[in-house]
Motif scaffolding. Structure first.
Motif, PDB file in Angstrom:
ATOM      1  N   GLY A  26      42.535  26.451  38.205  1.00  0.00           N
ATOM      2  CA  GLY A  26      43.450  27.486  38.408  1.00  0.00           C
ATOM      3  C   GLY A  26      44.748  27.494  37.483  1.00  0.00           C
ATOM      4  N   ARG A  27      44.890  26.225  36.810  1.00  0.00           N
ATOM      5  CA  ARG A  27      45.978  26.047  35.997  1.00  0.00           C
ATOM      6  C   ARG A  27      45.654  27.040  34.618  1.00  0.00           C
ATOM      7  NH1 ARG A  27      46.058  19.835  36.552  1.00  0.00           N
ATOM      8  NH2 ARG A  27      44.170  19.937  36.530  1.00  0.00           N
ATOM      9  N   VAL A  28      44.405  27.691  34.166  1.00  0.00           N
ATOM     10  CA  VAL A  28      44.425  28.297  33.244  1.00  0.00           C
ATOM     11  C   VAL A  28      45.309  29.565  33.272  1.00  0.00           C
ATOM     12  CG1 VAL A  28      42.538  29.456  34.148  1.00  0.00           C
ATOM     13  CG2 VAL A  28      42.579  29.128  31.630  1.00  0.00           C
ATOM     14  N   GLU A  29      45.461  29.980  34.330  1.00  0.00           N
ATOM     15  CA  GLU A  29      46.149  31.536  34.564  1.00  0.00           C
ATOM     16  C   GLU A  29      47.767  31.243  34.285  1.00  0.00           C
ATOM     17  OE1 GLU A  29      45.609  33.162  38.195  1.00  0.00           O
ATOM     18  OE2 GLU A  29      43.441  33.114  38.130  1.00  0.00           O
ATOM     19  N   LYS A  30      48.484  29.805  34.147  1.00  0.00           N
ATOM     20  CA  LYS A  30      49.408  29.343  33.933  1.00  0.00           C
ATOM     21  C   LYS A  30      49.694  29.093  32.464  1.00  0.00           C
ATOM     22  CE  LYS A  30      50.913  29.955  38.214  1.00  0.00           C
ATOM     23  NZ  LYS A  30      51.857  30.821  38.649  1.00  0.00           N
ATOM     24  N   TYR A  31      48.378  28.625  31.946  1.00  0.00           N
ATOM     25  CA  TYR A  31      48.378  27.933  30.752  1.00  0.00           C
ATOM     26  C   TYR A  31      48.286  28.957  29.669  1.00  0.00           C
ATOM     27  CZ  TYR A  31      48.398  23.040  32.506  1.00  0.00           C
ATOM     28  OH  TYR A  31      48.639  21.920  33.092  1.00  0.00           O
ATOM     29  N   PHE A  32      47.538  29.984  29.763  1.00  0.00           N
ATOM     30  CA  PHE A  32      47.002  30.752  28.783  1.00  0.00           C
ATOM     31  C   PHE A  32      47.125  32.452  29.495  1.00  0.00           C
ATOM     32  CE2 PHE A  32      45.149  26.685  27.974  1.00  0.00           C
ATOM     33  CZ  PHE A  32      45.618  26.555  26.533  1.00  0.00           C
ATOM     34  N   LYS A  33      46.949  33.549  28.645  1.00  0.00           N
ATOM     35  CA  LYS A  33      46.654  34.680  28.833  1.00  0.00           C
ATOM     36  C   LYS A  33      45.317  35.089  28.627  1.00  0.00           C
ATOM     37  CE  LYS A  33      51.342  36.553  27.521  1.00  0.00           C
ATOM     38  NZ  LYS A  33      51.797  37.236  26.442  1.00  0.00           N
ATOM     39  N   PRO A  34      44.677  35.743  29.443  1.00  0.00           N
ATOM     40  CA  PRO A  34      43.357  36.432  28.928  1.00  0.00           C
ATOM     41  C   PRO A  34      43.147  37.038  27.490  1.00  0.00           C
ATOM     42  CG  PRO A  34      43.927  36.962  31.183  1.00  0.00           C
ATOM     43  CD  PRO A  34      45.276  36.833  30.493  1.00  0.00           C
ATOM     44  N   ALA A  35      42.049  36.919  26.923  1.00  0.00           N
ATOM     45  CA  ALA A  35      41.877  37.689  25.699  1.00  0.00           C
ATOM     46  C   ALA A  35      41.991  39.138  25.645  1.00  0.00           C
ATOM     47  CB  ALA A  35      40.601  37.382  24.998  1.00  0.00           C
ATOM     48  N   ILE A  36      42.509  39.907  24.619  1.00  0.00           N
ATOM     49  CA  ILE A  36      42.796  41.174  24.841  1.00  0.00           C
ATOM     50  C   ILE A  36      41.847  42.188  23.988  1.00  0.00           C
ATOM     51  CG2 ILE A  36      45.091  40.641  25.216  1.00  0.00           C
ATOM     52  CD1 ILE A  36      45.764  41.200  22.166  1.00  0.00           C
ATOM     53  N   GLY A  37      40.746  41.820  23.411  1.00  0.00           N
ATOM     54  CA  GLY A  37      40.025  42.676  22.820  1.00  0.00           C
ATOM     55  C   GLY A  37      38.649  42.113  22.027  1.00  0.00           C
ATOM     56  N   GLY A  38      38.153  42.470  21.215  1.00  0.00           N
ATOM     57  CA  GLY A  38      36.758  42.069  20.645  1.00  0.00           C
ATOM     58  C   GLY A  38      35.783  41.719  21.509  1.00  0.00           C
ATOM     59  N   GLY A  39      35.495  42.495  22.753  1.00  0.00           N
ATOM     60  CA  GLY A  39      34.474  42.340  23.659  1.00  0.00           C
ATOM     61  C   GLY A  39      34.585  41.211  24.411  1.00  0.00           C
ATOM     62  N   ILE A  40      35.847  40.592  24.367  1.00  0.00           N
ATOM     63  CA  ILE A  40      36.172  39.306  25.275  1.00  0.00           C
ATOM     64  C   ILE A  40      37.512  39.687  26.279  1.00  0.00           C
ATOM     65  CG2 ILE A  40      34.777  37.651  23.727  1.00  0.00           C
ATOM     66  CD1 ILE A  40      37.760  36.964  22.750  1.00  0.00           C
ATOM     67  N   GLU A  41      37.627  41.046  26.344  1.00  0.00           N
ATOM     68  CA  GLU A  41      38.806  41.212  27.221  1.00  0.00           C
ATOM     69  C   GLU A  41      38.853  40.654  28.628  1.00  0.00           C
ATOM     70  OE1 GLU A  41      36.793  43.452  25.717  1.00  0.00           O
ATOM     71  OE2 GLU A  41      37.901  44.896  24.484  1.00  0.00           O
ATOM     72  N   GLY A  42      39.820  40.215  29.000  1.00  0.00           N
ATOM     73  CA  GLY A  42      39.939  39.599  30.460  1.00  0.00           C
ATOM     74  C   GLY A  42      39.512  38.216  30.378  1.00  0.00           C
ATOM     75  N   MET A  43      38.844  37.795  29.279  1.00  0.00           N
ATOM     76  CA  MET A  43      38.220  36.225  29.609  1.00  0.00           C
ATOM     77  C   MET A  43      39.227  35.214  29.109  1.00  0.00           C
ATOM     78  SD  MET A  43      34.587  37.285  27.947  1.00  0.00           S
ATOM     79  CE  MET A  43      33.968  35.271  27.809  1.00  0.00           C
ATOM     80  N   TYR A  44      39.268  34.070  29.353  1.00  0.00           N
ATOM     81  CA  TYR A  44      40.087  33.071  28.677  1.00  0.00           C
ATOM     82  C   TYR A  44      39.340  32.338  27.615  1.00  0.00           C
ATOM     83  CZ  TYR A  44      43.222  33.616  32.478  1.00  0.00           C
ATOM     84  OH  TYR A  44      44.135  34.034  33.331  1.00  0.00           O
ATOM     85  N   LYS A  45      39.503  32.764  26.247  1.00  0.00           N
ATOM     86  CA  LYS A  45      38.821  32.405  25.146  1.00  0.00           C
ATOM     87  C   LYS A  45      39.581  31.733  24.351  1.00  0.00           C
ATOM     88  CE  LYS A  45      34.585  32.663  23.707  1.00  0.00           C
ATOM     89  NZ  LYS A  45      33.770  31.728  24.527  1.00  0.00           N
ATOM     90  N   GLY A  46      38.886  30.359  23.652  1.00  0.00           N
ATOM     91  CA  GLY A  46      39.651  29.724  22.910  1.00  0.00           C
ATOM     92  C   GLY A  46      39.179  29.536  21.532  1.00  0.00           C
ATOM     93  N   ALA A  68      39.335  25.400  21.898  1.00  0.00           N
ATOM     94  CA  ALA A  68      37.978  25.408  22.427  1.00  0.00           C
ATOM     95  C   ALA A  68      37.777  24.440  23.424  1.00  0.00           C
ATOM     96  CB  ALA A  68      37.011  25.394  21.245  1.00  0.00           C
ATOM     97  N   GLU A  69      38.555  23.420  23.569  1.00  0.00           N
ATOM     98  CA  GLU A  69      38.496  22.382  24.371  1.00  0.00           C
ATOM     99  C   GLU A  69      39.100  22.885  25.739  1.00  0.00           C
ATOM    100  OE1 GLU A  69      38.736  20.118  20.455  1.00  0.00           O
ATOM    101  OE2 GLU A  69      39.428  21.707  21.084  1.00  0.00           O
ATOM    102  N   MET A  70      40.202  23.316  25.670  1.00  0.00           N
ATOM    103  CA  MET A  70      40.681  23.824  26.858  1.00  0.00           C
ATOM    104  C   MET A  70      39.844  24.903  27.559  1.00  0.00           C
ATOM    105  SD  MET A  70      43.851  23.187  28.249  1.00  0.00           S
ATOM    106  CE  MET A  70      44.893  21.926  27.888  1.00  0.00           C
TER     107      MET A  70
END
Length: 532
Positions: free
Chosen positions: A302-322, A290-292
C-alpha cells in the motif's frame, strides 16, 4: 524548454567549476556586516555556522543542486528512481558514463564555501570559535557540530571512499585524505565523544536558536540521534571488520542515550519545496524505477500510493509503472507519462535524516549477527514495517506481515520488451525465522530499502554492502569497461576540482583504494564477499 535551458546552465556551471581549495581557508566572515562583539552575544559567532551545515548534508535548494548532489547518482543507482530524460544523448550517469560536472556537487556541498556548501569548513569554524570563546557550556557546540559532520561525511565517504577528514582542521594538512577505514574509525571516535560528553548538557536550551532539526535544541535527543547513527555505521562495517562492528554496535545497543525508536530525525526545509517534487512533477526529470514497480507491485504494498502517482497515458493509465535505468531512451516523451513521485512530497516541509523504521531494521540485522542487546530479529523486522506503514499513514500492516506467498513481480517495459527483466529472487514478506541467515537478511534489507525511500544514498550503500534488494543491471553500459554491468557501479571517481587543485593528495588517496579511480572499484566496507 525552460527546464532544459535551466538544466543546461546548471550543468555548464558545474563542469566549469574550479574550486579554490589550494588555500583551504574558511573565510569565517559575516555576510551581513555584523560586528564581532554583536556576534558573540548569545553565541551567534558559533551558532550561525550551523545553518550551512544543516543545509548541505542534504541540499534542499536550489533544486538543481539536489538533482546533482543525490538524484542523478545515488537515487538512480539505488533502484529507487530512474530518469526518463536522455541527458547528453543518453550518455550520462545512468548509462555509466559518469559526468564529473554533475558529481562535483556531491563534493562541493561538503567542502566548498565558495560554491554554497561547506559542512567541513563550517564545522572547523565552530571548533575555532569555541576555542576562542568564553562562557558556560560553550564546548557543547563542538560535540553537536561533530555529530552533523559525521552525518554528512559518512555519506561522502560512501560515495568516494577516501575523504579529507581527520587532518582537515589543521591548515597545514587540510588537503590530505584519510582512507575510508581511517575515516570510519574517526567517525566512531567523534560520535562516542559527543554521546558521552553531551550527557552533562541535557536540558541546556542554548542550542535551540540554531537547531534546524525537529529536536528544537533538545540535547538529549541529539545524543539519541548520535547513538543511532553509530549503530548505522556499525552495521555498515559488519562485513569488513566484524569485531569493530560488534563492539561499536553493542555500545549503541547498551547506551543510556537510547535509540530513535519512537521519533524520526527531521530537518526543517526553511520554507523550500521538496526538491524531488520539483524534479519529478515540475521538470519531469525523474520517475518510479523498475525495481520499485517490481517489489511494490509484487508485494501488493500500500505504500506505493504514497510514494508514487499512477501513470497518466500511453495505454498504462492508472497503473504504477516504472522506468528501468540504463536503457535506450531517444526522447523524454517516451517514458514521461510513467509514474511520477507522490503527492506527499509536495507538502513535506522537512528533510529526513533517519527514521525509526530504519532503527528497527538495524536492530533486526544486529540480532541476526548475534549482537548483545539487539533483541529478536523477527520482532524488530515487524516493528520496522509497522513504523514505516505508520509513517506514511498506510493501513493493513497486519495482513501485509502475514503474507508468506507474495514475491516481487517480473518487470515488463511498457515501451520496449528488450528491457523486460525477470526479478532474480523470491523474497517474501512474512518473516521466515527458520530460513538461512542469508534468506532472513534479504527480507530485512528489502523491507529496509522500501522504508528508507526516498533516501537513495543509504539505499545504494546498503545494496552495495549486501546485494539486496536485487537492483537490475543496466542495458547500456557506456563506462568503457571500467564498470562491470553485472557487478554494477560501486563508487564515483574523485572530482575534477580536487584533481586540478589538490592533485598530489588525490594521487595518494587513490592508493587507498582497492583498485583504480573508477566507478567499478569497491569501497573498503564493500567486500564483495558473503554476508555471513
Amino acid at each position: 524548454m525552460k527546464n532544459t535551458i535551466t538544466y543546461i546552465l546548471v550543468s555548464v556551471l558545474a563542469i566549469g567549476l574550479t574550486n579554490c581549495t589550494g588555500d583551504f581557508e574558511d573565510k569565517n566572515t559575516d555576510p551581513h556586516g555584523i560586528s564581532d562583539e554583536s556576534l558573540k552575544q548569545k553565541f551567534n559567532n558559533i551558532g550561525t555556522k550551523f545553518a550551512p551545515m544543516f543545509s548541505n548534508v542534504i541540499r534542499a535548494e536550489p533544486a538543481p543542486n539536489f538533482q546533482l548532489q543525490h538524484n542523478l547518482n545515488a537515487d538512480v543507482f539505488s533502484g529507487y528512481m530512474a530518469s526518463p530524460t536522455p541527458f547528453a544523448g543518453n550518455i550520462n550517469n545512468q548509462t555509466y558514463s559518469l559526468v564529473s560536472g554533475w558529481n562535483q556537487f556531491i563534493w562541493s556541498d561538503a567542502y566548498d564555501v565558495d560554491d554554497g556548501g561547506g559542512v567541513m569548513p563550517y564545522a572547523r569554524g565552530v571548533h575555532e570559535q569555541v576555542e576562542l570563546s568564553e562562557g558556560k557550556n560553550i564546548i557543547m557546540y563542538t560535540y553537536l557540530s561533530d555529530i552533523i559532520k559525521v552525518m554528512a561525511m559518512h555519506r561522502i565517504s560512501d560515495v568516494f571512499g577516501p575523504i579529507r577528514y581527520t587532518k582537515f582542521d589543521d591548515y597545514g594538512t587540510t588537503g590530505e585524505y584519510d582512507s575510508q577505514e581511517v575515516a570510519y574509525k574517526a567517525f566512531f571516535a567523534d560520535l562516542e565523544k559527543a554521546i558521552d560528553s553531551l550527557k552533562e548538557f541535557e536540558g541546556e536550551p542554548q542550542f535551540e536558536a540554531f537547531d534546524q532539526s525537529f529536536f528544537r535544541g533538545d540535547v538529549a535527543k541529539w545524543r539519541t540521534f548520535a547513538n543511532t547513527l553509530r549503530l548505522r555505521l556499525a552495521i555498515r562495517v559488519s562485513k569488513v571488520d566484524p569485531a569493530l562492528a560488534k563492539t561499536e554496535g553493542e555500545k549503541s545497543l547498551s547506551s543510556d542515550a537510547g535509540l530513535l525508536e519512537n521519533e524520526d530525525m527531521l530537518i526543517d526545509m526553511q520554507g523550500f519545496v521538496h526538491p524531488l517534487w520539483t524534479i519529478s512533477n515540475d521538470w519531469g526529470d525523474i520517475r518510479m524505477s523498475a525495481e520499485m514497480e517490481s517489489v511494490l507491485k509484487g508485494f501488493n504494498d500500500g505504500r506505493v500510493e504514497k510514494y508514487f502517482k499512477p501513470a497518466i497515458g500511453g495505454g498504462i493509465e492508472g497503473m504504477y509503472k516504472g522506468v528501468r535505468m540504463g536503457v535506450d531512451i531517444e526522447a523524454k516523451s517516451q517514458y514521461l507519462e510513467h509514474s511520477s513521485l507522490g503527492e506527499y512530497l509536495k507538502n513535506q516541509a522537512f528533510k529526513v535524516w533517519m527514521t525509526s523504521a530504519e532503527v528497527y531494521f538495524l536492530k533486526a540485522e544486529a540480532a541476526l549477527r548475534g549482537w548483545d542487546g539487539a533483541g529478536d530479529a523477527k520482532e524488530n523486522y515487524e516493528n520496522g514495517v509497522r513504523a514505516s506503514f505508520a509513517q506514511h499513514g498506510v493501513a493493513g500492516v497486519d495482513e501485509y506481515l502475514a503474507d508468506a506467498t507474495s514475491t516481487p513481480a517480473d518487470f515488463v517495459d511498457a515501451i520496449n520488451p528488450e528491457n523486460n527483466y525477470e526479478y532474480p529472487g523470491d523474497v517474501t514478506i512474512a518473516y521466515n525465522s527458520g530460513g538461512s541467515k542469508e534468506e532472513q537478511l534479504e527480507q530485512i534489507i528489502t523491507q529496509k530499502w522500501i522504508a528508507m525511500y526516498p533516501d537513495g544514498q543509504e539505499a545504494w550503500s546498503e545494496f552495495r554492502r549486501t546485494g539486496y534488494p536485487r537492483v537490475f543491471p543496466v542495458v547500456i553500459n557506456n563506462s568503457g569497461g571500467t564498470i562491470d554491468t553485472e557487478v554494477q557501479i560501486r563508487r564515483i571517481n574523485f572530482v575534477d576540482s580536487e584533481k586540478n587543485t589538490n592533485n598530489a593528495n588525490v594521487e595518494k588517496a587513490i592508493n587507498y583504494l582497492s583498485g583504480p579511480d573508477t566507478g567499478g572499484t569497491r569501497l573498503w566496507w564493500d567486500t564483495g564477499g558473503p554476508n555471513f
